[in-house]
Design a protein around this motif. Sequence first.
Motif, mmCIF file in Angstrom:
data_model
loop_
_atom_site.group_PDB
_atom_site.id
_atom_site.type_symbol
_atom_site.label_atom_id
_atom_site.label_comp_id
_atom_site.label_asym_id
_atom_site.label_seq_id
_atom_site.Cartn_x
_atom_site.Cartn_y
_atom_site.Cartn_z
ATOM 1 N N GLN A 126 -70.613 -23.046 65.221
ATOM 2 C CA GLN A 126 -71.161 -24.358 65.573
ATOM 3 C C GLN A 126 -70.674 -25.419 64.599
ATOM 4 N N TYR A 127 -70.508 -25.053 63.327
ATOM 5 C CA TYR A 127 -70.040 -26.025 62.333
ATOM 6 C C TYR A 127 -68.667 -26.559 62.732
ATOM 7 N N GLU A 131 -67.784 -30.330 63.678
ATOM 8 C CA GLU A 131 -66.780 -31.036 62.887
ATOM 9 C C GLU A 131 -65.721 -31.654 63.798
ATOM 10 N N SER A 150 -79.413 -24.733 59.780
ATOM 11 C CA SER A 150 -77.973 -24.535 59.613
ATOM 12 C C SER A 150 -77.206 -25.836 59.849
ATOM 13 N N ASP A 151 -76.014 -25.911 59.252
ATOM 14 C CA ASP A 151 -75.069 -27.017 59.480
ATOM 15 C C ASP A 151 -75.667 -28.377 59.130
#
Length: 364
Positions: A126-127, A131, A150-151
Amino acid sequence: MEQIPLYQHIVNALKAQIESGELKIGDQLPTEAQISKTYNVSRITSKRALTELENENLIYRVQGKGSFVNAMESSPRPVTKTSKEILLILPFSHNPGLGDYEKGINEYLMATDYTLNIQSSTIVSQYKLLEAALQSANSGLIFYPVNSISDLGILYQYHLSKYPIVTMDKYIEGIPLLSVVSDNFEGGYLACHHLIENNHKKIAFLSSLKVENSSSIRERYFGYLKALYDNNLIDHSVSDLTERYLIHDNDNGREYYISFIQAVMEQGITGIVAENDLIAIEIMQIAKELGLSIPDDFSIVGFDNIHLSSFVEPKLTTISQDFEQMGYQAAQNLVAIMENPQKQPRENVGVPVELIERQTVKRL
């Protein structure tokens, strides 16, 4: 005779004004708000009418200024159309019965000139997707996070850059992003209260994730606790069992659930509120393999109302989420943010839930 849609009446009226010369090349058309007032329709309908005229190359739009009568089709268009694509990032590629988010999103977008692109984080993290999206030409992003913690770095960059984004299913701690979520607190309350109404007093809550890691699970847990508290059962049910299985990371899979079921039987737990339907169904299957009977040995309530919940035996009592409405609300709020960035809504949107009574709760 088929009824003409409201937006088509507006299209026909404006087209007639253009073709008659009442509206000349370069003239500005009424705004969406003015059209809504004149024809007594919603902004969605007026926007759809203008979109249809633009698609027919009869008008063009200039962001922040309005819509204008175009030259003849043989002439080049005065403006270059910017990206009108919305990105949806999901944590799953094949939806495991978890609803019609895409259907609800597309239902709303049909009345706009935006289209939907879907990506999943099953292969790419997902990061990485977040991005890439931040640098893309997409108009905005609907994001379904794996969890609430997260992230955070990349998501905070979205906030700082004022990139149009709406999260769905969970909200992100500490970052003021608009979120569209089910009323998870009410769902947890309804699930536990249903067991209490059927004379269950020792009720456990089962989660596959730490409650502090997911806003949706945490809210369900708090709703469960509130139902116990309101019925003076808090000391009966918040046992070592519940606490132990709230902080377990579920790394051991099947062994984890077997030990949970064994503890349920040893401690005299008669009711279980499960984090979701998939966990509830797995508990039911393992219990059957262990020679136990649902709901004779213990009752269980799931959460989500996935398709499978009505086909297992016995059919699962559960809390239904309106996934389609969540998608619709996410799209509606994202478009509002994109089209009026100076006035971004900041109140999270809660979508109501419903108790679906089936066969996995026994009256004691």
